[in-house]
Each structure stands twice: as C-alpha cells, then as structure tokens.
Design an enzyme around this catalytic site. Structure first.
Site, mmCIF file in Angstrom:
data_model
loop_
_atom_site.group_PDB
_atom_site.id
_atom_site.type_symbol
_atom_site.label_atom_id
_atom_site.label_comp_id
_atom_site.label_asym_id
_atom_site.label_seq_id
_atom_site.Cartn_x
_atom_site.Cartn_y
_atom_site.Cartn_z
ATOM 1 C CB CYS A 65 -0.963 0.012 1.189
ATOM 2 S SG CYS A 65 -0.178 -0.130 2.787
ATOM 3 C CD GLU A 112 -4.620 5.671 3.320
ATOM 4 O OE1 GLU A 112 -3.428 5.975 3.425
ATOM 5 O OE2 GLU A 112 -5.022 4.508 3.116
#
EC number: 5.3.3.2
Length: 179
Positions: A65, A112
């Site tokens: 990620c 996010e």
C-alpha cells in the site's frame, strides 16, 4: 526530503498537497492505494510490516500500500510501491474505491480515498526489509478466519476493508486477479 501526499475531496479531486506526517496527524483526506496480489492457486499474498515503520509496524497487511506522488498516476504508483516493497512486478487491475478514516497509532489517522488494485504473481517475493519483515501466501478461508480470530495481528485498514467490502467482494477480487 519530506514525502508529500495528494489531498483530495470526497470525489477524489485533488485540492492540494501536504507533508505526509502532518497529513496523518491532522487526519486529512488524501489519495492512497492498496494492492492485493494472488497466486494462481488463489492464495493471498500478505506482508508483515517492518517493525520500524512509522505506524502499524509488525502487523500483517495486504500485499502493498502507499500514496501516489504529485503528478504520478495512481496505477503507476501502485506498481512502483509493489516493486519497492515486495521486490516484484505484475499486472494490476483497478477493482474498487474505498474511503475510510481510522486511528492507527500514536495520534496518527489514515483518512484515505483508497484505490484498490489486484494482481497475480507466482514467484517468490523479495521484500525490502525496511518495508516488510515477512510475507506469506494465505488461502482466503484461512485469512478470513485469522481476521476474525486474531484481528490485533492485522493492520486497521486491512481489517476495515475486509469488514466494509465483505467476503463475497474479496472472492470477486480473487477471481478477477486469477483468471
């Protein structure tokens, strides 16, 4: 040099940039990506985050990620970070967008707009030890049982993505990556 993150609105439109640690301290919405890699047997590649990471060290998480850089396409950033973190490349397919806000540790917040990518790889990862201290291939039923039985062993965002999307969606991602 401080890493700069792309700040976005709730439609993923860029509205500015911010220094990574400050963005996480303030919990500002920023663009991110999560990569889930499978092998041809349908097993999920997990990484154990290096103990020295600025948050969530030592926890199991998705294959990779990160955050795109200003001016960098999100899919290109996902391929770059997979290579940097796990030492390999594979074709990635964009499968979802998920927004979340999670306290991760030490006053840091992951807020996010997350682009989810899946890919297939049958080799042996060669992770950067500063990024990942271990890795494992896990069949989905085993992963799902571990997430339910030992949630503290996994990153908050992996647990949240699993809870938010559900097992059927994880199975769909697995199918998309392995066909």
């Amino acid at each position: 040099m401080n890493e700069m993150l792309i700040l976005v609105d709730d439609q993923d439109q860029a509205i500015g940039v911010g220094e990574k640690m400050q963005v996480h301290r303030q919990g500002l919405l920023h663009r991110a990506f999560s990569v889930f890699v499978f092998d041809t047997q349908g097993r999920w590649l997990l990484q154990r985050r290096a103990d020295g990471k600025y948050h969530s060290g030592g926890l199991w998480s998705n294959s990779c990620c990160g955050h795109p850089r200003e001016g960098e396409a999100t899919d290109a950033a996902a391929r770059r970070r997979l290579r940097e973190e796990m030492g390999f490349e594979c074709e990635l397919r964009h499968v979802a967008r998920i927004t979340y806000r999670l306290d991760v540790s030490d006053g840091l917040v992951e807020h996010e707009y997350d682009h989810v990518f899946v890919g297939r790889y049958d080799g042996r990862p060669q992770p950067d030890p500063a990024e990942a201290s271990d890795w494992a291939w896990k069949p989905l039923p085993e992963l799902w049982d571990a997430l339910a039985g030992q949630p503290q062993e996994f990153s908050r965002w992996l647990r949240h993505i699993a809870e938010q999307t559900g097992r059927a969606e994880f199975e769909r991602w697995q199918s998309l990556a392995t066909r």
